[in-house]
Design a protein around this motif. Structure first.
Motif, PDB file in Angstrom:
ATOM      1  N   PRO A 158       0.822  -1.217   0.000  1.00 24.19           N
ATOM      2  CA  PRO A 158       0.000   0.000   0.000  1.00 24.19           C
ATOM      3  C   PRO A 158       0.852   1.262   0.000  1.00 24.19           C
ATOM      4  CG  PRO A 158       0.051  -0.980   2.187  1.00 24.19           C
ATOM      5  CD  PRO A 158       0.740  -1.950   1.275  1.00 24.19           C
ATOM      6  N   VAL A 159       0.303   2.335  -0.529  1.00 18.17           N
ATOM      7  CA  VAL A 159       1.005   3.625  -0.562  1.00 18.17           C
ATOM      8  C   VAL A 159       1.368   4.032   0.859  1.00 18.17           C
ATOM      9  CG1 VAL A 159       0.806   6.067  -1.138  1.00 18.17           C
ATOM     10  CG2 VAL A 159      -0.154   4.333  -2.671  1.00 18.17           C
ATOM     11  N   GLY A 160       2.594   4.503   1.036  1.00 18.24           N
ATOM     12  CA  GLY A 160       3.085   4.879   2.363  1.00 18.24           C
ATOM     13  C   GLY A 160       3.834   3.768   3.050  1.00 18.24           C
ATOM     14  N   GLN A 161       3.616   2.534   2.589  1.00 21.93           N
ATOM     15  CA  GLN A 161       4.320   1.387   3.164  1.00 21.93           C
ATOM     16  C   GLN A 161       4.902   0.516   2.053  1.00 21.93           C
ATOM     17  OE1 GLN A 161       1.904  -0.728   6.125  1.00 21.93           O
ATOM     18  NE2 GLN A 161       0.633   1.083   6.326  1.00 21.93           N
ATOM     19  N   SER A 183      14.243  -2.227  -0.374  1.00 25.86           N
ATOM     20  CA  SER A 183      14.190  -1.118   0.569  1.00 25.86           C
ATOM     21  C   SER A 183      12.764  -0.599   0.611  1.00 25.86           C
ATOM     22  CB  SER A 183      15.151  -0.002   0.144  1.00 25.86           C
ATOM     23  OG  SER A 183      14.755   0.547  -1.100  1.00 25.86           O
ATOM     24  N   LEU A 184      12.486   0.323   1.516  1.00 24.45           N
ATOM     25  CA  LEU A 184      11.207   1.008   1.498  1.00 24.45           C
ATOM     26  C   LEU A 184      11.234   2.083   0.421  1.00 24.45           C
ATOM     27  CD1 LEU A 184      10.375   1.487   5.297  1.00 24.45           C
ATOM     28  CD2 LEU A 184       9.253  -0.071   3.671  1.00 24.45           C
ATOM     29  N   ALA A 185      10.117   2.294  -0.230  1.00 20.17           N
ATOM     30  CA  ALA A 185      10.026   3.361  -1.220  1.00 20.17           C
ATOM     31  C   ALA A 185      10.137   4.699  -0.492  1.00 20.17           C
ATOM     32  CB  ALA A 185       8.712   3.268  -1.977  1.00 20.17           C
ATOM     33  N   THR A 186      11.002   5.585  -0.991  1.00 17.57           N
ATOM     34  CA  THR A 186      11.234   6.876  -0.346  1.00 17.57           C
ATOM     35  C   THR A 186      11.185   7.991  -1.371  1.00 17.57           C
ATOM     36  OG1 THR A 186      13.625   6.606  -0.626  1.00 17.57           O
ATOM     37  CG2 THR A 186      12.680   5.883   1.473  1.00 17.57           C
ATOM     38  N   GLU A 187      11.035   9.214  -0.883  1.00 24.64           N
ATOM     39  CA  GLU A 187      11.093  10.382  -1.751  1.00 24.64           C
ATOM     40  C   GLU A 187      12.535  10.623  -2.174  1.00 24.64           C
ATOM     41  OE1 GLU A 187       8.473  11.920  -2.872  1.00 24.64           O
ATOM     42  OE2 GLU A 187       7.112  10.708  -1.652  1.00 24.64           O
ATOM     43  N   SER A 188      12.723  11.296  -3.293  1.00 27.62           N
ATOM     44  CA  SER A 188      14.061  11.490  -3.847  1.00 27.62           C
ATOM     45  C   SER A 188      14.985  12.272  -2.934  1.00 27.62           C
ATOM     46  CB  SER A 188      13.969  12.184  -5.209  1.00 27.62           C
ATOM     47  OG  SER A 188      13.320  13.436  -5.075  1.00 27.62           O
ATOM     48  N   ASP A 189      14.416  13.114  -2.035  1.00 29.35           N
ATOM     49  CA  ASP A 189      15.256  13.909  -1.145  1.00 29.35           C
ATOM     50  C   ASP A 189      15.504  13.233   0.196  1.00 29.35           C
ATOM     51  OD1 ASP A 189      12.681  14.100  -0.235  1.00 29.35           O
ATOM     52  OD2 ASP A 189      12.697  16.273   0.048  1.00 29.35           O
ATOM     53  N   ASP A 190      15.039  12.002   0.365  1.00 23.21           N
ATOM     54  CA  ASP A 190      15.255  11.250   1.597  1.00 23.21           C
ATOM     55  C   ASP A 190      16.700  10.750   1.638  1.00 23.21           C
ATOM     56  OD1 ASP A 190      15.308   8.793   3.365  1.00 23.21           O
ATOM     57  OD2 ASP A 190      13.241   9.428   3.679  1.00 23.21           O
ATOM     58  N   PRO A 191      17.380  10.820   2.796  1.00 21.57           N
ATOM     59  CA  PRO A 191      18.759  10.315   2.890  1.00 21.57           C
ATOM     60  C   PRO A 191      18.889   8.854   2.469  1.00 21.57           C
ATOM     61  CG  PRO A 191      18.224  11.617   4.827  1.00 21.57           C
ATOM     62  CD  PRO A 191      16.954  11.468   4.051  1.00 21.57           C
ATOM     63  N   ALA A 192      17.855   8.051   2.746  1.00 23.83           N
ATOM     64  CA  ALA A 192      17.897   6.645   2.352  1.00 23.83           C
ATOM     65  C   ALA A 192      17.939   6.504   0.833  1.00 23.83           C
ATOM     66  CB  ALA A 192      16.692   5.898   2.925  1.00 23.83           C
ATOM     67  N   ALA A 193      17.238   7.395   0.128  1.00 21.82           N
ATOM     68  CA  ALA A 193      17.257   7.362  -1.334  1.00 21.82           C
ATOM     69  C   ALA A 193      18.644   7.696  -1.854  1.00 21.82           C
ATOM     70  CB  ALA A 193      16.218   8.334  -1.892  1.00 21.82           C
ATOM     71  N   ALA A 194      19.311   8.643  -1.192  1.00 18.97           N
ATOM     72  CA  ALA A 194      20.667   9.009  -1.594  1.00 18.97           C
ATOM     73  C   ALA A 194      21.625   7.849  -1.400  1.00 18.97           C
ATOM     74  CB  ALA A 194      21.133  10.224  -0.802  1.00 18.97           C
ATOM     75  N   LEU A 195      21.474   7.134  -0.282  1.00 11.85           N
ATOM     76  CA  LEU A 195      22.327   5.976  -0.025  1.00 11.85           C
ATOM     77  C   LEU A 195      22.087   4.884  -1.064  1.00 11.85           C
ATOM     78  CD1 LEU A 195      24.363   4.472   1.705  1.00 11.85           C
ATOM     79  CD2 LEU A 195      22.486   3.776   3.210  1.00 11.85           C
ATOM     80  N   LEU A 196      20.813   4.660  -1.398  1.00  8.58           N
ATOM     81  CA  LEU A 196      20.486   3.673  -2.417  1.00  8.58           C
ATOM     82  C   LEU A 196      21.081   4.075  -3.761  1.00  8.58           C
ATOM     83  CD1 LEU A 196      18.795   1.028  -2.759  1.00  8.58           C
ATOM     84  CD2 LEU A 196      16.924   2.479  -3.530  1.00  8.58           C
ATOM     85  N   GLY A 197      21.019   5.372  -4.054  1.00  6.42           N
ATOM     86  CA  GLY A 197      21.565   5.868  -5.308  1.00  6.42           C
ATOM     87  C   GLY A 197      23.068   5.679  -5.414  1.00  6.42           C
ATOM     88  N   THR A 198      23.750   5.614  -4.278  1.00  3.32           N
ATOM     89  CA  THR A 198      25.188   5.359  -4.269  1.00  3.32           C
ATOM     90  C   THR A 198      25.489   3.866  -4.342  1.00  3.32           C
ATOM     91  OG1 THR A 198      25.601   7.354  -2.962  1.00  3.32           O
ATOM     92  CG2 THR A 198      27.313   5.665  -2.951  1.00  3.32           C
ATOM     93  N   ALA A 199      24.725   3.070  -3.586  1.00  2.00           N
ATOM     94  CA  ALA A 199      25.002   1.635  -3.493  1.00  2.00           C
ATOM     95  C   ALA A 199      24.660   0.883  -4.771  1.00  2.00           C
ATOM     96  CB  ALA A 199      24.224   1.042  -2.318  1.00  2.00           C
TER      97      ALA A 199
END
Length: 217
Positions: A158-161, A183-199
């Motif tokens: 579901p959206v949000g989860q 991973s959990l779906a996150t907004e592009s400005d979320d730190p987790a998204a940045a980490l995913l973008g690096t990994a």
């Protein structure tokens, strides 16, 4: 002398496959110090029943995701705060079966923009992210590896989860690599998204290179 069904022969073949997996010692040189190997692979379970847009596509979905290789080895890695799990699997199929499996997976992604899966009596929706809008640039990755490669991102729940699941499949003859990021779906400005973008790009270089015997870097 070993015979085809001899356990020692099967063990030797599994050891050969295991050499094609990313190992913990490969992580630091690749700039993946934040990840550690898990005690056991996270993606060993059979997939839940799935329902596609038509009865025919439902059969293709369940056949593709439920495909069993003749031999398979797996490992998983998790980052320090457990927000990203990376599963790596290498499998070997009987002659021609790997190509057929890839054809099924390609058809799933081409003809099923969404489907449902049933887990403990609950229905969850899986949506395929348009590859032209995916920050992981899957269409570029597909051009780089093996006899053929296929990469897509799926959003499940579901959206949000929602869980975000990005998988690269690479076929080399009758062997295949599965590299999956969870991973959990996150907004592009979320730190987790940045980490995913690096990994993601680092694993996308490391795992296929190990599998195909190519130099890294």
């Amino acid at each position: 002398m070993n015979i085809p069904g001899d356990p020692s022969t099967r063990a030797t073949r599994s050891e050969d496959l295991a050499r094609l997996l990313v190992a913990a010692v490969d992580l630091a040189p690749a700039g993946l110090d934040d990840f550690a190997e898990m005690a056991s692979a996270s993606s060993d379970e059979d997939p839940p029943p799935m329902t596609g847009p038509t009865a025919e596509l439902t059969a293709v979905l369940n056949r593709a995701f439920g495909d069993k290789a003749a031999r398979e080895v797996r490992t998983s890695f998790v980052n320090a705060d457990s927000t990203i799990v990376v599963d790596v699997g290498v499998s070997e199929r009987v002659a021609g079966a790997a190509a057929s499996w890839m054809a099924d997976m390609r058809r799933v992604y081409a003809e099923c923009p969404a489907w449902t899966m049933s887990i403990e009596g609950q229905e969850f929706t899986v949506q395929v992210v348009d590859p032209t809008e995916d920050a992981c640039r899957p269409l570029e990755a597909e051009q780089r590896f093996g006899d053929e490669a296929l990469m897509r991102t799926m959003l499940a729940g579901p959206v949000g989860q929602q869980a975000r699941i990005t998988t690269l499949l690479v076929r080399d003859g009758d062997r295949a690599l599965e590299l999956t990021f969870r991973s959990l779906a996150t907004e592009s400005d979320d730190p987790a998204a940045a980490l995913l973008g690096t990994a993601v790009p680092r694993f996308l270089e490391l795992a296929p290179a190990r599998f195909l015997g190519l130099p890294v870097g």
